[in-house]
Design a protein around this motif. Sequence first.
Motif, PDB file in Angstrom:
ATOM      1  N   LEU A 276       0.822  -1.210   0.000  1.00  0.00           N
ATOM      2  CA  LEU A 276       0.000   0.000   0.000  1.00  0.00           C
ATOM      3  C   LEU A 276       0.855   1.257   0.000  1.00  0.00           C
ATOM      4  CD1 LEU A 276      -2.724  -1.087   2.593  1.00  0.00           C
ATOM      5  CD2 LEU A 276      -2.916  -1.045   0.101  1.00  0.00           C
ATOM      6  N   SER A 277       1.956   1.226   0.754  1.00  0.00           N
ATOM      7  CA  SER A 277       2.831   2.388   0.846  1.00  0.00           C
ATOM      8  C   SER A 277       4.252   1.915   1.061  1.00  0.00           C
ATOM      9  CB  SER A 277       2.395   3.316   1.987  1.00  0.00           C
ATOM     10  OG  SER A 277       3.323   4.365   2.149  1.00  0.00           O
ATOM     11  N   PRO A 278       5.057   1.828   0.008  1.00  0.00           N
ATOM     12  CA  PRO A 278       6.447   1.380   0.157  1.00  0.00           C
ATOM     13  C   PRO A 278       7.231   2.217   1.163  1.00  0.00           C
ATOM     14  CG  PRO A 278       5.820   1.436  -2.154  1.00  0.00           C
ATOM     15  CD  PRO A 278       4.704   2.078  -1.404  1.00  0.00           C
ATOM     16  N   ALA A 279       6.953   3.531   1.200  1.00  0.00           N
ATOM     17  CA  ALA A 279       7.667   4.392   2.150  1.00  0.00           C
ATOM     18  C   ALA A 279       7.317   4.030   3.586  1.00  0.00           C
ATOM     19  CB  ALA A 279       7.341   5.859   1.872  1.00  0.00           C
ATOM     20  N   ALA A 280       6.027   3.778   3.841  1.00  0.00           N
ATOM     21  CA  ALA A 280       5.608   3.395   5.187  1.00  0.00           C
ATOM     22  C   ALA A 280       6.214   2.052   5.582  1.00  0.00           C
ATOM     23  CB  ALA A 280       4.081   3.332   5.261  1.00  0.00           C
ATOM     24  N   GLY A 281       6.314   1.146   4.607  1.00  0.00           N
ATOM     25  CA  GLY A 281       6.940  -0.138   4.888  1.00  0.00           C
ATOM     26  C   GLY A 281       8.410   0.018   5.246  1.00  0.00           C
ATOM     27  N   MET A 282       9.094   0.935   4.548  1.00  0.00           N
ATOM     28  CA  MET A 282      10.501   1.185   4.861  1.00  0.00           C
ATOM     29  C   MET A 282      10.663   1.757   6.267  1.00  0.00           C
ATOM     30  SD  MET A 282      11.820   2.777   1.215  1.00  0.00           S
ATOM     31  CE  MET A 282      13.407   3.196   1.941  1.00  0.00           C
ATOM     32  N   VAL A 283       9.746   2.649   6.651  1.00  0.00           N
ATOM     33  CA  VAL A 283       9.820   3.235   7.995  1.00  0.00           C
ATOM     34  C   VAL A 283       9.607   2.161   9.054  1.00  0.00           C
ATOM     35  CG1 VAL A 283       8.728   4.845   9.604  1.00  0.00           C
ATOM     36  CG2 VAL A 283       9.125   5.530   7.235  1.00  0.00           C
ATOM     37  N   MET A 284       8.634   1.267   8.849  1.00  0.00           N
ATOM     38  CA  MET A 284       8.364   0.212   9.817  1.00  0.00           C
ATOM     39  C   MET A 284       9.545  -0.748   9.919  1.00  0.00           C
ATOM     40  SD  MET A 284       5.571   0.754  11.327  1.00  0.00           S
ATOM     41  CE  MET A 284       5.554  -0.834  12.156  1.00  0.00           C
ATOM     42  N   GLU A 285      10.151  -1.068   8.785  1.00  0.00           N
ATOM     43  CA  GLU A 285      11.308  -1.952   8.816  1.00  0.00           C
ATOM     44  C   GLU A 285      12.481  -1.287   9.529  1.00  0.00           C
ATOM     45  OE1 GLU A 285      13.897  -4.782   5.762  1.00  0.00           O
ATOM     46  OE2 GLU A 285      12.440  -3.334   4.996  1.00  0.00           O
ATOM     47  N   ASP A 286      12.601   0.033   9.370  1.00  0.00           N
ATOM     48  CA  ASP A 286      13.646   0.767  10.078  1.00  0.00           C
ATOM     49  C   ASP A 286      13.413   0.714  11.581  1.00  0.00           C
ATOM     50  OD1 ASP A 286      15.732   2.440  10.709  1.00  0.00           O
ATOM     51  OD2 ASP A 286      14.599   4.275  10.333  1.00  0.00           O
ATOM     52  N   LEU A 287      12.157   0.833  12.002  1.00  0.00           N
ATOM     53  CA  LEU A 287      11.838   0.770  13.436  1.00  0.00           C
ATOM     54  C   LEU A 287      12.121  -0.611  14.011  1.00  0.00           C
ATOM     55  CD1 LEU A 287       8.477   2.776  13.504  1.00  0.00           C
ATOM     56  CD2 LEU A 287      10.710   3.535  14.335  1.00  0.00           C
ATOM     57  N   ILE A 288      11.944  -1.635  13.188  1.00  0.00           N
ATOM     58  CA  ILE A 288      12.169  -3.003  13.660  1.00  0.00           C
ATOM     59  C   ILE A 288      13.651  -3.285  13.847  1.00  0.00           C
ATOM     60  CG2 ILE A 288      11.976  -5.431  13.003  1.00  0.00           C
ATOM     61  CD1 ILE A 288       9.329  -4.778  11.687  1.00  0.00           C
ATOM     62  N   GLN A 289      14.486  -2.710  12.986  1.00  0.00           N
ATOM     63  CA  GLN A 289      15.927  -2.948  13.066  1.00  0.00           C
ATOM     64  C   GLN A 289      16.527  -2.083  14.166  1.00  0.00           C
ATOM     65  OE1 GLN A 289      17.533  -2.253   9.175  1.00  0.00           O
ATOM     66  NE2 GLN A 289      16.608  -4.089   8.296  1.00  0.00           N
ATOM     67  N   GLN A 290      16.974  -2.744  15.230  1.00  0.00           N
ATOM     68  CA  GLN A 290      17.510  -2.033  16.378  1.00  0.00           C
ATOM     69  C   GLN A 290      18.903  -1.498  16.102  1.00  0.00           C
ATOM     70  OE1 GLN A 290      15.666  -1.633  19.170  1.00  0.00           O
ATOM     71  NE2 GLN A 290      17.217  -0.271  20.010  1.00  0.00           N
ATOM     72  N   GLY A 291      19.159  -0.238  16.506  1.00  0.00           N
ATOM     73  CA  GLY A 291      20.503   0.319  16.426  1.00  0.00           C
ATOM     74  C   GLY A 291      20.800   1.106  15.173  1.00  0.00           C
ATOM     75  N   SER A 292      19.809   1.293  14.284  1.00  0.00           N
ATOM     76  CA  SER A 292      20.041   2.067  13.062  1.00  0.00           C
ATOM     77  C   SER A 292      18.778   2.848  12.727  1.00  0.00           C
ATOM     78  CB  SER A 292      20.402   1.144  11.894  1.00  0.00           C
ATOM     79  OG  SER A 292      19.340   0.266  11.600  1.00  0.00           O
ATOM     80  N   GLY A 293      18.974   4.071  12.235  1.00  0.00           N
ATOM     81  CA  GLY A 293      17.825   4.888  11.867  1.00  0.00           C
ATOM     82  C   GLY A 293      17.012   5.280  13.079  1.00  0.00           C
ATOM     83  N   LEU A 294      15.725   4.912  13.058  1.00  0.00           N
ATOM     84  CA  LEU A 294      14.825   5.194  14.169  1.00  0.00           C
ATOM     85  C   LEU A 294      14.599   3.937  14.997  1.00  0.00           C
ATOM     86  CD1 LEU A 294      12.133   7.347  12.291  1.00  0.00           C
ATOM     87  CD2 LEU A 294      14.007   8.192  13.727  1.00  0.00           C
ATOM     88  N   ASP A 295      14.511   4.106  16.320  1.00  0.00           N
ATOM     89  CA  ASP A 295      14.261   2.995  17.240  1.00  0.00           C
ATOM     90  C   ASP A 295      13.043   3.302  18.102  1.00  0.00           C
ATOM     91  OD1 ASP A 295      16.327   1.448  16.373  1.00  0.00           O
ATOM     92  OD2 ASP A 295      17.729   2.087  17.937  1.00  0.00           O
TER      93      ASP A 295
END
Length: 365
Positions: A276-295
């Motif tokens: 539905l939203s590739p950008a939103a998916g990228m943000v959620m994946e960033d939140l899932i990955q601990q220690g990089s980007g957004l936590d």
Amino acid sequence: MKLPGQDAIARQADEHLVTHRVMLPRKVVEHPFRQVARRVIMALLLLVTTALIVYADHDGYNDSSDGSVDFLDAFYYATVTLSTTGYGDITPVSDAARFTNIFVITPMRVLFLIILVGTTLEVLTERTREEWRLNRWRSTLRDHTVVVGFGTKGRSAIQTVCATGLKKEQVVVVDPSSKVIDAATAEGYAGVVGDATRSEVLKRAEVHKARKIIIATQRDDTAVLVTLTARQLNKAAKIVAAVREEENAPLLKQSGADAVITSASAAGRLLGLSVLSPAAGMVMEDLIQQGSGLDIVERPVIKAEVGKKPRETDDLVVSVIRGHRVLGYDDAAVGTLELTDRLITIARATPGSQIAPDVRPLPRG
């Protein structure tokens, strides 16, 4: 609700004895062939050195066959002397030769014997050292984290927990595969080989002294049995389990899990969001990955924030934990922040830094 295969697992646990052992992290040792080759070279050097010493003073030795000692006789004497055979056909007769035998050749004979039995001594020493390390590990281990299953989910869970500052020495991996445990110990974790549905296996992992237990098995029925066993051994530990099917999540909670993550549903929702939203998916994946980007982190409310509303804080507050309730940032029941509240916020991860001890990452899906 009865899970598929649950009866079979229970029967197998009763009918078969599972071999289990504790494996601690160890340094990479030298290859056995190199160890043997090194000992052989050392033994040959001692033999040659002894022969040269004898030949250098060959006039001080007597050969019963011809009276003189040549180069071959020197090697012969060195061989039978170092091996403690001692036929007596070649003997030291001068004072210098006897002095050399007492203070030089005899210590070299002892060293030669030590080299010959070095393998046995090393095995005994290694076994004693390993027992000492294991006993010391058991006596000092407490408030650690036990991870059942070292697959993709288990590895990711350990990486997230270690990102908070937890030392690898405080992580114990339990898995029925010895190869998997070898991989875990190679990364610096302690490991226990065995079936985690059996209480004696979890006891070897000191689960009764653990603070956190992560269950990341491949099968949901196995996760249920492990959760039941772990909760029976440790009433106070926080147990987080992963299941593949969402319908089995309530059963895990009934078995004693504090939190249950549905891996298949979480992955499916992330896939749908990305469509539905590739950008939103990228943000959620960033939140899932601990220690990089957004936590996503959980932290306590500081004194300067008491009396403020969640939106008035410097951090981006997602939820407020008050007692046993998790309230949204816009929930009217929140009102203003209290000192006993905890906040779930989105923060920028700093590369190479560790999360403060009182700040915890949100459990991942």
